[in-house]
Scaffold this motif. Structure first.
Motif, PDB file in Angstrom:
ATOM      1  N   TYR A  82       1.014  -1.570   0.161  1.00 50.36           N
ATOM      2  CA  TYR A  82       0.051  -0.270  -0.279  1.00 50.36           C
ATOM      3  C   TYR A  82       0.777   1.258   0.119  1.00 50.36           C
ATOM      4  N   TYR A  83       2.307   1.303   0.527  1.00 59.19           N
ATOM      5  CA  TYR A  83       3.250   2.520   1.704  1.00 59.19           C
ATOM      6  C   TYR A  83       3.590   2.890  -0.140  1.00 59.19           C
ATOM      7  N   GLN A  84       3.795   1.168  -0.758  1.00 60.34           N
ATOM      8  CA  GLN A  84       4.425   1.440  -2.411  1.00 60.34           C
ATOM      9  C   GLN A  84       3.757   2.553  -3.337  1.00 60.34           C
ATOM     10  N   VAL A  85       2.471   1.760  -3.041  1.00 56.94           N
ATOM     11  CA  VAL A  85       1.486   2.267  -4.846  1.00 56.94           C
ATOM     12  C   VAL A  85       1.377   4.243  -3.997  1.00 56.94           C
ATOM     13  N   LEU A  86       1.519   4.507  -2.990  1.00 58.58           N
ATOM     14  CA  LEU A  86       1.388   5.727  -2.570  1.00 58.58           C
ATOM     15  C   LEU A  86       2.211   6.499  -2.647  1.00 58.58           C
ATOM     16  N   GLU A  87       3.453   5.609  -2.973  1.00 57.31           N
ATOM     17  CA  GLU A  87       4.667   6.780  -3.264  1.00 57.31           C
ATOM     18  C   GLU A  87       4.799   7.126  -4.841  1.00 57.31           C
ATOM     19  N   ALA A  88       4.373   5.531  -5.603  1.00 55.99           N
ATOM     20  CA  ALA A  88       4.428   5.854  -6.643  1.00 55.99           C
ATOM     21  C   ALA A  88       3.370   7.391  -7.006  1.00 55.99           C
ATOM     22  N   LEU A  89       1.881   7.017  -6.365  1.00 49.89           N
ATOM     23  CA  LEU A  89       1.167   7.987  -7.132  1.00 49.89           C
ATOM     24  C   LEU A  89       1.650   9.295  -6.576  1.00 49.89           C
ATOM     25  N   GLU A  90       1.978  10.081  -5.472  1.00 51.33           N
ATOM     26  CA  GLU A  90       3.366  10.970  -5.307  1.00 51.33           C
ATOM     27  C   GLU A  90       3.531  11.728  -6.772  1.00 51.33           C
ATOM     28  N   ASP A  91       4.075  10.628  -7.531  1.00 52.23           N
ATOM     29  CA  ASP A  91       4.549  11.269  -8.248  1.00 52.23           C
ATOM     30  C   ASP A  91       3.762  12.146  -9.385  1.00 52.23           C
ATOM     31  N   LEU A  92       2.830  11.459  -9.047  1.00 53.97           N
ATOM     32  CA  LEU A  92       1.497  11.925 -10.552  1.00 53.97           C
ATOM     33  C   LEU A  92       1.083  13.679  -9.995  1.00 53.97           C
ATOM     34  N   SER A  93       1.523  13.526  -9.125  1.00 55.11           N
ATOM     35  CA  SER A  93       1.068  14.693  -8.208  1.00 55.11           C
ATOM     36  C   SER A  93       0.334  16.154  -9.628  1.00 55.11           C
ATOM     37  N   TYR A  94       2.038  16.409 -10.384  1.00 52.34           N
ATOM     38  CA  TYR A  94       1.785  17.755 -11.764  1.00 52.34           C
ATOM     39  C   TYR A  94       0.658  17.509 -12.229  1.00 52.34           C
ATOM     40  N   ALA A  95       0.037  16.395 -12.156  1.00 48.58           N
ATOM     41  CA  ALA A  95      -0.964  15.975 -13.639  1.00 48.58           C
ATOM     42  C   ALA A  95      -2.503  16.440 -12.754  1.00 48.58           C
ATOM     43  N   GLY A  96      -2.383  16.784 -12.274  1.00 49.96           N
ATOM     44  CA  GLY A  96      -3.571  17.555 -11.212  1.00 49.96           C
ATOM     45  C   GLY A  96      -3.139  18.668 -11.649  1.00 49.96           C
ATOM     46  N   ASN A  97      -2.033  19.828 -11.881  1.00 48.76           N
ATOM     47  CA  ASN A  97      -2.206  20.821 -11.720  1.00 48.76           C
ATOM     48  C   ASN A  97      -2.478  21.090 -13.203  1.00 48.76           C
ATOM     49  N   GLU A  98      -1.799  20.080 -14.310  1.00 50.18           N
ATOM     50  CA  GLU A  98      -2.143  20.204 -15.573  1.00 50.18           C
ATOM     51  C   GLU A  98      -3.855  19.821 -16.629  1.00 50.18           C
ATOM     52  N   ALA A  99      -4.291  19.537 -15.621  1.00 47.59           N
ATOM     53  CA  ALA A  99      -5.558  19.088 -15.708  1.00 47.59           C
ATOM     54  C   ALA A  99      -5.898  20.029 -15.691  1.00 47.59           C
ATOM     55  N   GLN A 129     -13.572  15.817 -20.441  1.00 49.61           N
ATOM     56  CA  GLN A 129     -11.894  15.603 -21.026  1.00 49.61           C
ATOM     57  C   GLN A 129     -11.048  15.478 -19.836  1.00 49.61           C
ATOM     58  N   ALA A 130     -11.562  16.561 -18.554  1.00 48.70           N
ATOM     59  CA  ALA A 130     -10.769  17.130 -17.517  1.00 48.70           C
ATOM     60  C   ALA A 130     -10.563  15.618 -16.792  1.00 48.70           C
ATOM     61  N   VAL A 131     -11.929  15.644 -16.247  1.00 44.22           N
ATOM     62  CA  VAL A 131     -12.531  14.010 -15.518  1.00 44.22           C
ATOM     63  C   VAL A 131     -11.815  13.335 -15.870  1.00 44.22           C
ATOM     64  N   ASP A 132     -11.034  12.758 -17.164  1.00 43.98           N
ATOM     65  CA  ASP A 132     -11.032  11.678 -18.258  1.00 43.98           C
ATOM     66  C   ASP A 132      -9.385  12.114 -17.173  1.00 43.98           C
ATOM     67  N   TRP A 133      -8.573  12.978 -17.658  1.00 43.28           N
ATOM     68  CA  TRP A 133      -7.802  13.297 -17.845  1.00 43.28           C
ATOM     69  C   TRP A 133      -7.139  12.725 -16.411  1.00 43.28           C
ATOM     70  N   LEU A 134      -8.236  13.069 -15.028  1.00 48.76           N
ATOM     71  CA  LEU A 134      -8.075  12.675 -13.635  1.00 48.76           C
ATOM     72  C   LEU A 134      -7.499  11.759 -13.168  1.00 48.76           C
ATOM     73  N   VAL A 135      -8.753  10.987 -13.977  1.00 44.17           N
ATOM     74  CA  VAL A 135      -8.643   9.321 -13.988  1.00 44.17           C
ATOM     75  C   VAL A 135      -7.399   8.110 -14.396  1.00 44.17           C
ATOM     76  N   ARG A 136      -7.395   9.381 -15.963  1.00 40.64           N
ATOM     77  CA  ARG A 136      -6.079   8.203 -15.754  1.00 40.64           C
ATOM     78  C   ARG A 136      -4.873   8.745 -15.426  1.00 40.64           C
ATOM     79  N   TYR A 137      -4.619   9.259 -15.441  1.00 40.37           N
ATOM     80  CA  TYR A 137      -2.839  10.041 -14.928  1.00 40.37           C
ATOM     81  C   TYR A 137      -3.318  10.489 -13.052  1.00 40.37           C
ATOM     82  N   THR A 138      -4.263  10.264 -12.514  1.00 39.33           N
ATOM     83  CA  THR A 138      -3.796  10.556 -11.325  1.00 39.33           C
ATOM     84  C   THR A 138      -4.269   9.470 -10.428  1.00 39.33           C
ATOM     85  N   LEU A 139      -4.780   8.148 -11.240  1.00 41.92           N
ATOM     86  CA  LEU A 139      -5.516   7.671 -11.179  1.00 41.92           C
ATOM     87  C   LEU A 139      -6.239   7.110  -9.825  1.00 41.92           C
TER      88      LEU A 139
END
Length: 434
Positions: free
Chosen positions: A326-343, A356-366
């Motif tokens: 679980y904590y490995q997953v959280l660490e990897a998700l942290e690497d995607l934080s700037y996807a929210g800014n981009e959306a 399209q913004a929702v789809d982007w957030l689903v795909r790149y913030t998982l």
């Protein structure tokens, strides 16, 4: 006679030393005008005034006046900005920081009034004027590379975001255990903060669980070293969010940040402009960035994982069997934080529709579609504010570590961090190192 002359000279010298300089008096008068204009602006924008604990009659006057014409307010703000810019640069560092901070906060107020009036600025221009910073831009390929790691951590069939969400659902805090888990998390954050920061004896907070909000947590600072911390329960809350929100909203985050400003800038120095917190201003990048980095300062390395597994998992009634993954997953998700800014950037600049913004957030913030839609609600309401969380954290980290506050020197890290919470330093100065 000679003794009388000496006494008169001593009195004159004392008076010169204790009387505020002309620039101090000028800045205090400008600061008072700033506070009144923020309160007046808040009549048009209910989100603008995040906190106020200055003279009660000023707030009452603003409410009695109601919504003054926007054009008139904008003219007054522009005039105030011009007058602050004309103040000679003070010799003292803190006084110089005060002048620059007030100047950019005033400029941010004028920018927010433009947005309230219906003007839509490009995302990066808006964030620069409001928060004194611009977030980096990343292409899709940047995020595609980073989700590959998660694909291996969460094997199975179906879309990756659905697999991640299903895995995380195993770590949801049951609703009837939320308060005891959050109380334990807050106690842990406070204990670690109090070991390094001298907290006032009268500091306190109230905790509430609320619904129907676009945010997950909020600190409403009341003044007098008192905060109201609210946690939104619209969606299930994962176990890691307890420490996130307890540190971010409480210790050493927003609660400590606000009381440090009140203690050092308002009570000790009498700088009344800090009795009001205009949300859409450079102050927010420092506030959000320090609150996010403060989590790591309070719980460095494996200390957080150990605390959560030993203290919070049992209180939540959660199985620890798969906690390491679980904590490995959280660490990897942290690497995607700037996807929210981009959306947010693409959506607010018109390159994305809401779907399209929702789809982007689903795909790149998982995240789940439900969480993505809640996040879009936040973007609709707060616009470029989203940069303050991750970019703010990165800038605060760089500032603290650049002054020797690295992870292997915790005492220095806490000292530099606490100094930052006590001084009116701009985001651009964090980046430049000044």
């Amino acid at each position: 006679m000679r003794l009388l002359i000496v006494l008169l000279l001593l009195v004159a010298t004392w008076a010169c030393q204790t009387r505020p300089s002309a620039s101090d008096s000028d800045m205090n008068a400008l600061a008072d005008r700033y506070v009144r204009l923020v309160l007046a602006s808040g009549q048009h924008d209910p989100d603008f005034v995040d906190a106020y604990y200055g003279p009660p009659e000023w707030k009452q006057e603003a409410e009695a006046a109601g919504k003054r014409p926007l054009d008139q307010l904008r003219e007054e703000v522009a005039r105030l900005e011009t007058e602050i810019a004309a103040v000679p640069e003070p010799a003292g560092e803190l006084e110089r920081l005060r002048r620059e901070y007030l100047l950019k906060r005033t400029r941010a107020m004028g920018t927010r009034l433009r947005v309230v009036a219906g003007e839509r600025l490009p995302f990066d221009e808006e964030s620069s004027l409001l928060y004194d910073a611009v977030a980096p831009t990343h292409p899709e390929s940047y995020f595609e590379e980073r989700i590959t790691r998660l694909d291996g951590l969460v094997p199975g069939d179906g879309p990756l975001h659905a697999r991640v969400e299903a895995f995380r659902q195993r770590f949801v805090i049951p609703r009837d255990r939320l308060e005891q888990v959050f109380r334990a998390a807050i106690d842990g954050c406070r204990e670690r903060t109090a070991a390094h920061v001298a907290l006032p004896d009268d500091e306190r907070f109230d905790l509430e669980f609320v619904t129907d909000k676009p945010w997950s947590g909020y600190n409403w600072y009341q003044g007098g070293h008192h905060s109201l911390i609210q946690v939104n329960t619209d969606l299930p809350i994962f176990i890691d969010r307890a420490i996130d929100l307890a540190c971010h909203e409480g210790y050493p985050g927003h609660h400590v940040y606000n009381l440090m400003y009140e203690r050092h800038l308002v009570r000790e120095r009498g700088w009344r402009e800090f009795t009001v917190y205009a949300l859409f201003s450079p102050q927010s990048l420092i506030a959000e960035g320090s609150a996010n980095f403060g989590i790591e300062i309070a719980f460095p390395g494996e200390e957080r994982v150990t605390f959560e597994r030993e203290r919070l998992f049992p209180l939540a009634g959660l199985d620890q069997a798969d906690a390491s993954r679980y904590y490995q997953v959280l660490e990897a998700l942290e690497d995607l934080s700037y996807a929210g800014n981009e959306a947010a950037r693409r959506y607010l600049d018109g390159a994305f529709t809401a779907d399209q913004a929702v789809d982007w957030l689903v795909r790149y913030t998982l995240t789940s579609p439900e969480r993505a839609r809640q996040r879009l609600r936040f973007i609709d309401r707060y616009r470029s504010y989203v940069i303050n969380y991750n970019l703010g954290k990165d800038l605060v980290r760089a500032y603290v570590e650049g002054r020797g506050g690295t992870a292997d020197r915790p005492d220095v890290r806490w000292r530099v961090f606490t100094e930052l919470l006590s001084t009116p330093r701009l985001p651009s100065s964090l980046k430049s190192g000044t």
